[in-house]
Design a protein around this motif. Structure first.
Motif, PDB file in Angstrom:
ATOM      1  N   ASN A 142       0.829  -1.204   0.000  1.00 43.12           N
ATOM      2  CA  ASN A 142       0.000   0.000   0.000  1.00 43.12           C
ATOM      3  C   ASN A 142       0.866   1.257   0.000  1.00 43.12           C
ATOM      4  OD1 ASN A 142      -2.494   1.252  -0.149  1.00 43.12           O
ATOM      5  ND2 ASN A 142      -2.821   1.236   2.054  1.00 43.12           N
ATOM      6  N   GLY A 143       1.993   1.180  -0.709  1.00 40.59           N
ATOM      7  CA  GLY A 143       2.904   2.311  -0.842  1.00 40.59           C
ATOM      8  C   GLY A 143       3.816   2.556   0.340  1.00 40.59           C
ATOM      9  N   GLU A 144       3.738   1.725   1.382  1.00 41.00           N
ATOM     10  CA  GLU A 144       4.524   1.926   2.602  1.00 41.00           C
ATOM     11  C   GLU A 144       5.623   0.874   2.735  1.00 41.00           C
ATOM     12  OE1 GLU A 144       2.001   2.173   6.041  1.00 41.00           O
ATOM     13  OE2 GLU A 144       0.557   3.436   4.993  1.00 41.00           O
ATOM     14  N   PRO A 145       6.893   1.303   2.707  1.00 39.86           N
ATOM     15  CA  PRO A 145       7.999   0.355   2.860  1.00 39.86           C
ATOM     16  C   PRO A 145       8.138  -0.156   4.296  1.00 39.86           C
ATOM     17  CG  PRO A 145       8.746   2.443   1.882  1.00 39.86           C
ATOM     18  CD  PRO A 145       7.360   2.653   2.384  1.00 39.86           C
ATOM     19  N   HIS A 146       8.375  -1.444   4.433  1.00 37.53           N
ATOM     20  CA  HIS A 146       8.784  -2.076   5.697  1.00 37.53           C
ATOM     21  C   HIS A 146      10.128  -2.719   5.389  1.00 37.53           C
ATOM     22  CE1 HIS A 146       7.861  -5.092   9.161  1.00 37.53           C
ATOM     23  NE2 HIS A 146       9.131  -4.785   9.102  1.00 37.53           N
ATOM     24  N   LEU A 147      11.203  -2.048   5.826  1.00 39.54           N
ATOM     25  CA  LEU A 147      12.538  -2.431   5.394  1.00 39.54           C
ATOM     26  C   LEU A 147      13.431  -2.779   6.571  1.00 39.54           C
ATOM     27  CD1 LEU A 147      13.059   0.420   2.782  1.00 39.54           C
ATOM     28  CD2 LEU A 147      12.041  -1.841   2.445  1.00 39.54           C
ATOM     29  N   HIS A 148      14.365  -3.674   6.319  1.00 40.89           N
ATOM     30  CA  HIS A 148      15.383  -4.034   7.300  1.00 40.89           C
ATOM     31  C   HIS A 148      16.750  -3.710   6.724  1.00 40.89           C
ATOM     32  CE1 HIS A 148      13.032  -6.493  10.352  1.00 40.89           C
ATOM     33  NE2 HIS A 148      12.140  -5.943   9.549  1.00 40.89           N
ATOM     34  N   VAL A 149      17.704  -3.494   7.611  1.00 39.95           N
ATOM     35  CA  VAL A 149      19.043  -3.076   7.204  1.00 39.95           C
ATOM     36  C   VAL A 149      20.075  -3.864   8.015  1.00 39.95           C
ATOM     37  CG1 VAL A 149      19.047  -1.151   8.866  1.00 39.95           C
ATOM     38  CG2 VAL A 149      20.572  -1.077   6.887  1.00 39.95           C
ATOM     39  N   THR A 150      21.197  -4.141   7.393  1.00 38.89           N
ATOM     40  CA  THR A 150      22.373  -4.691   8.062  1.00 38.89           C
ATOM     41  C   THR A 150      23.536  -3.759   7.753  1.00 38.89           C
ATOM     42  OG1 THR A 150      21.550  -6.934   7.689  1.00 38.89           O
ATOM     43  CG2 THR A 150      23.862  -6.715   8.328  1.00 38.89           C
ATOM     44  N   ALA A 151      24.298  -3.399   8.808  1.00 42.43           N
ATOM     45  CA  ALA A 151      25.399  -2.451   8.616  1.00 42.43           C
ATOM     46  C   ALA A 151      26.564  -2.814   9.535  1.00 42.43           C
ATOM     47  CB  ALA A 151      24.929  -1.026   8.891  1.00 42.43           C
ATOM     48  N   PHE A 152      27.765  -2.368   9.147  1.00 44.77           N
ATOM     49  CA  PHE A 152      29.013  -2.696   9.845  1.00 44.77           C
ATOM     50  C   PHE A 152      29.819  -1.418  10.013  1.00 44.77           C
ATOM     51  CE2 PHE A 152      33.527  -4.126   9.387  1.00 44.77           C
ATOM     52  CZ  PHE A 152      33.610  -4.855  10.565  1.00 44.77           C
ATOM     53  N   ASP A 153      30.381  -1.201  11.229  1.00 48.06           N
ATOM     54  CA  ASP A 153      31.181   0.011  11.462  1.00 48.06           C
ATOM     55  C   ASP A 153      32.668  -0.271  11.651  1.00 48.06           C
ATOM     56  OD1 ASP A 153      31.463  -0.982  14.053  1.00 48.06           O
ATOM     57  OD2 ASP A 153      30.759   0.856  15.020  1.00 48.06           O
ATOM     58  N   GLY A 154      33.115  -1.475  11.313  1.00 48.05           N
ATOM     59  CA  GLY A 154      34.514  -1.843  11.494  1.00 48.05           C
ATOM     60  C   GLY A 154      34.741  -2.679  12.737  1.00 48.05           C
TER      61      GLY A 154
END
Length: 144
Positions: A87-99
């Motif tokens: 319905n136009g609304e993102p449900h997103l997940h993220v993976t990130a690394f800072d070192g």
């Protein structure tokens, strides 16, 4: 932020330094009329990373009591962003690394691009989804 659409329904979103990731993805969904779709790839770098994640198994009635939030700063290498747009609304997940550490969770507003971001959205024509809360107030995908 800039976005480009292919003839077969893919939208590429280019994020530049200082852009806000989720807010830009939401704008691209509106601009390209993405009702139901999937974010199939996402990479980049953040200088601020805002996420939340479920940190318990007992699922209290209050939704706010179910989640832990993190607001992190520094140089974050984003290895993946993915999820569903309903319905136009993102449900997103993220993976990130800072070192030193890797974190993941639900992508929140306020994630600022450090160097760049590249997101691929795939429109899913012929499928109309929305999220509706179940009896435990957990949003679940349903057909519209």
């Amino acid at each position: 932020m800039n976005s480009f659409e292919s003839d077969d329904g893919h939208v590429i979103v280019r994020l530049d330094r200082g852009d806000m990731a989720l807010e830009s993805i939401e704008r691209a969904c509106t601009a390209h009329e993405v009702d139901t779709g999937a974010v199939v790839t996402g990479i980049g770098t953040f200088s601020t990373l805002h996420i939340h994640y479920v940190d318990r198994t007992d699922l209290p009635d209050e939704q706010a009591d179910r989640n832990a939030s993190r607001e992190l700063t520094g140089a974050w290498e984003v290895t993946d962003i993915n999820g569903v747009i309903a319905n136009g609304e993102p449900h997103l997940h993220v993976t990130a690394f800072d070192g030193d550490r890797t974190v993941g969770g639900h992508l929140e507003q306020g994630c600022e691009i450090n160097v760049l971001g590249e997101i691929t959205i795939r429109k899913l024509p012929g499928l109309e989804l929305e999220r509706r809360p179940n009896d435990r107030q957990i949003s679940q995908l349903e057909r519209r």
